[in-house]
Design an enzyme around this catalytic site. Structure first.
Site, PDB file in Angstrom:
ATOM      1  N   ASP A   1      61.013  94.216 110.956  1.00 13.05           N
ATOM      2  CA  ASP A   1      62.409  93.085 109.841  1.00 13.05           C
ATOM      3  C   ASP A   1      62.435  93.486 108.942  1.00 13.05           C
ATOM      4  OD1 ASP A   1      59.778  93.799 108.582  1.00 13.05           O
ATOM      5  OD2 ASP A   1      57.887  93.107 109.422  1.00 13.05           O
TER       6      ASP A   1
ATOM      7  N   ASP B   1      63.186  92.901 104.797  1.00 12.78           N
ATOM      8  CA  ASP B   1      62.345  92.220 103.257  1.00 12.78           C
ATOM      9  C   ASP B   1      63.692  92.205 102.515  1.00 12.78           C
ATOM     10  OD1 ASP B   1      59.861  92.276 104.752  1.00 12.78           O
ATOM     11  OD2 ASP B   1      59.451  93.491 104.165  1.00 12.78           O
TER      12      ASP B   1
ATOM     13  N   ASP C   1      53.861  99.707  97.512  1.00 12.82           N
ATOM     14  CA  ASP C   1      53.154 101.446  97.679  1.00 12.82           C
ATOM     15  C   ASP C   1      53.258 102.646  97.945  1.00 12.82           C
ATOM     16  OD1 ASP C   1      54.188 100.350 100.335  1.00 12.82           O
ATOM     17  OD2 ASP C   1      52.897 100.350 101.214  1.00 12.82           O
TER      18      ASP C   1
HETATM   19  P1  ATP Z   1      57.053  97.756 108.648  1.00 16.72           P
HETATM   20  O1  ATP Z   1      57.658  99.232 109.397  1.00 16.72           O
HETATM   21  O2  ATP Z   1      55.277  97.856 109.247  1.00 16.72           O
HETATM   22  O3  ATP Z   1      57.607  96.526 108.416  1.00 16.72           O
HETATM   23  P2  ATP Z   1      57.177  98.274 105.378  1.00 16.72           P
HETATM   24  O4  ATP Z   1      56.548  99.102 104.504  1.00 16.72           O
HETATM   25  O5  ATP Z   1      58.394  96.807 106.032  1.00 16.72           O
HETATM   26  O6  ATP Z   1      56.962  98.664 107.466  1.00 16.72           O
HETATM   27  P3  ATP Z   1      55.650  95.319 105.678  1.00 16.72           P
HETATM   28  O7  ATP Z   1      54.348  94.999 105.839  1.00 16.72           O
HETATM   29  O8  ATP Z   1      56.071  94.357 105.658  1.00 16.72           O
HETATM   30  O9  ATP Z   1      55.837  96.848 105.443  1.00 16.72           O
HETATM   31  O10 ATP Z   1      55.814  94.919 104.081  1.00 16.72           O
HETATM   32  C1  ATP Z   1      57.973  95.365 103.173  1.00 16.72           C
HETATM   33  C2  ATP Z   1      56.864  95.922 102.119  1.00 16.72           C
HETATM   34  O11 ATP Z   1      56.225  95.460 100.779  1.00 16.72           O
HETATM   35  C3  ATP Z   1      56.423  97.645 101.803  1.00 16.72           C
HETATM   36  O12 ATP Z   1      58.022  98.281 101.856  1.00 16.72           O
HETATM   37  C4  ATP Z   1      55.958  97.679 100.232  1.00 16.72           C
HETATM   38  O13 ATP Z   1      56.853  98.351  99.439  1.00 16.72           O
HETATM   39  C5  ATP Z   1      55.667  95.806  99.988  1.00 16.72           C
HETATM   40  N1  ATP Z   1      54.298  96.448 100.605  1.00 16.72           N
HETATM   41  C6  ATP Z   1      53.720  95.543 101.409  1.00 16.72           C
HETATM   42  N2  ATP Z   1      52.047  95.488 101.654  1.00 16.72           N
HETATM   43  C7  ATP Z   1      51.740  95.983 100.797  1.00 16.72           C
HETATM   44  C8  ATP Z   1      50.568  96.670  99.985  1.00 16.72           C
HETATM   45  N3  ATP Z   1      49.790  96.245 100.434  1.00 16.72           N
HETATM   46  N4  ATP Z   1      51.124  97.135  98.717  1.00 16.72           N
HETATM   47  C9  ATP Z   1      51.842  97.440  98.104  1.00 16.72           C
HETATM   48  N5  ATP Z   1      53.072  97.227  98.307  1.00 16.72           N
HETATM   49  C10 ATP Z   1      53.044  96.421 100.133  1.00 16.72           C
HETATM   50 MG    MG Z   2      59.043  95.887 107.099  1.00 14.38          MG
END
Ligand code: ATP
Ligand code: MG
Length: 440
Positions: free
Chosen positions: A59, A61, A137
């Site tokens: 996805d 962001d 994170d």
């Molecule tokens: P995925 O491939 O699962 O989408 P992602 O890293 O994009 O992995 P998301 O849950 O979509 O994860 O979150 C987007 C971003 O928001 C993360 O990359 C991180 O920077 C931040 N984020 C998400 N969840 C957290 C958390 N629990 N604590 C801190 N930062 C977070």
């Molecule tokens: Mg993501």
């Protein structure tokens, strides 16, 4: 290691591999509209990480200095979601672009950010990109792709960690896990999915903080656990969870000792799930629930049978108990636990192959899932089920006429010699179908 002394690096378009052509057209629309309206407009998080290493993001962001109401005003197709963490969803058919306002370092008016016992329960204080980065994170999740000049902005040496394949929490690891224990599961998921190692300081607190997983709301924990097992790398996820003693926190009723049948069954199921995902086949959370709780359900049912309870009732009660106890930790929606229960109950019907019963079972909406489950049991070494598994494999590939013949001949066999399946003891009580001791 702490990240306090990091220097900001801005990597120009000519020096990185993130190409605009790999960004979803809808995400580009949102990025461009924010930019034209005069806001800071950036991709952030997993999508930047994935694009830089040549993966397809799950996805997209976006992080901006526009406030939620300002974002809402720019996009008709948007809505505000979340209270704990307010964000805006911009929807394009089935695609959702998440737009997040930079989080700040301050405390706001006291209500916007709330820490309860070290746990961050609300964070709606807005700020700048430099502040926002501290709330992310891992360093590899904290890279921003600025649409204005297509540069990548790196405050935390995330590029270096990305090159080296290292997951490193930003700030003090223990504090960050306490703020949000779900980060313990995120590190496992990313490590399994990306094949990255976990930096020593980031890994160190895991084994001691496992019990904090119980602080996560059970409904959210269900979502997180499903993401783990549906990541396409469930087998590795299981190894890592066990290694860091987190599996026992998530599934305290499911112990899988080394070299046990129960363990072989679970690992096979994980491998199977990964293969299905790789082939683009669907995987239902119900099957994962059925697989992960089968051992304790079976064990408890067998205890009840030993105390004289009828098999069907014993399994039904055991299933209710285990599902209820497990739901206090990970709340599986009822629609999934109901199907898991059906898969278990159908296991009892497979040995009973007489006539119409078998034909009815073939028509059951859960036949396929229950059959797959049965075959996993056979393959993991429940030898007493071998013949039964082969029979069901054969019958389902026949046409209706042949199926009927096969079921009738099973009847004849069982009415001649007493078959395992239909055997009754003196009191007319049915014997346990699977006389195997519980896989241990
Ligand atoms: P995925 O491939 O699962 O989408 P992602 O890293 O994009 O992995 P998301 O849950 O979509 O994860 O979150 C987007 C971003 O928001 C993360 O990359 C991180 O920077 C931040 N984020 C998400 N969840 C957290 C958390 N629990 N604590 C801190 N930062 C977070
Ligand atoms: Mg993501």
């Amino acid at each position: 290691m702490n990240n306090k002394n990091k220097t900001l690096r801005i990597i120009p378009r000519s020096e990185h591999t993130l190409s605009r052509s790999n960004i979803s057209p809808n995400a580009l629309k949102v990025l461009n509209r924010l930019l034209q309206a005069g806001y800071s407009s950036n991709l952030v998080g997993g999508c930047v990480r994935d694009l830089l290493i040549g993966h397809q993001p799950k996805d997209f962001d976006i992080a901006t200095d526009a406030h939620p109401e300002e974002i809402r005003a720019l996009f008709k197709n948007s809505r505000l979601i979340g209270r704990r963490f307010r964000i805006v969803h911009v929807t394009f058919g089935r695609e959702i672009i998440e737009v997040v306002t930079f989080r700040g370092a301050g405390t706001g008016n006291g209500q916007d950010r709330e820490l309860r016992g070290g746990m961050l329960v609300r964070d709606n204080v807005y700020g700048t990109m430099e502040e926002d980065v501290w709330r992310r994170d891992f360093t590899v999740n904290a890279l921003y792709y600025n649409i204005a000049d297509q540069s990548v902005i790196d405050f935390m040496d995330g590029m270096q960690d990305l090159r080296n394949g290292v997951l490193r929490l930003i700030g003090n690891p223990e504090k960050r896990y306490r703020e949000d224990p779900a980060r313990m599961l995120r590190v496992i998921r990313f490590s399994a999915k990306l094949g990255f190692s976990i930096d020593a300081a980031t890994a160190e607190p895991l084994a001691n903080l496992g019990r904090l997983l119980h602080e996560i709301a059970p409904a959210r924990l269900f979502e997180e656990v499903m993401k783990l097992f549906l990541s396409g790398h469930a087998e590795r996820v299981f190894e890592l969870l066990e290694h860091y003693q987190l599996f026992e926190q998530l599934f305290p009723y499911s112990r899988f000792p080394a070299d046990s049948l129960a363990r072989r069954f679970f690992v096979k199921a994980m491998r199977n799930t990964d293969e299905r995902i790789a082939q683009g086949k669907p995987v239902t959370p119900a099957f994962l629930i059925a697989v992960s709780l089968w051992k304790p359900v079976k064990q408890r049912a067998e205890d009840r049978i030993r105390q004289g309870q009828k098999e069907t009732i014993a399994y039904r009660e055991a299933a209710s108990e285990i599902l209820r106890d497990q739901a206090a930790i990970i709340r599986q929606p009822r629609r999934f636990s109901a199907v898991a229960r059906e898969i278990w109950m159908l296991q009892l019907r497979f040995p009973r192959r007489r006539g119409k019963r078998a034909l009815r079972l073939l028509q059951h909406p859960r036949f396929r899932a229950a059959y797959d489950f049965l075959m996993l049991r056979v393959q993991s070494g429940e030898t007493s089920l071998q013949e039964i598994g082969e029979w069901w494999t054969r019958i389902q590939n026949l046409d209706e006429n042949q199926q009927e013949k096969m079921a009738i001949s099973a009847s004849r066999r069982s009415s001649g010699k007493s078959s395992r399946s239909g055997r009754r003891n003196k009191k007319g009580r049915q014997k346990p179908l699977n006389e195997n001791p519980c896989p241990e």
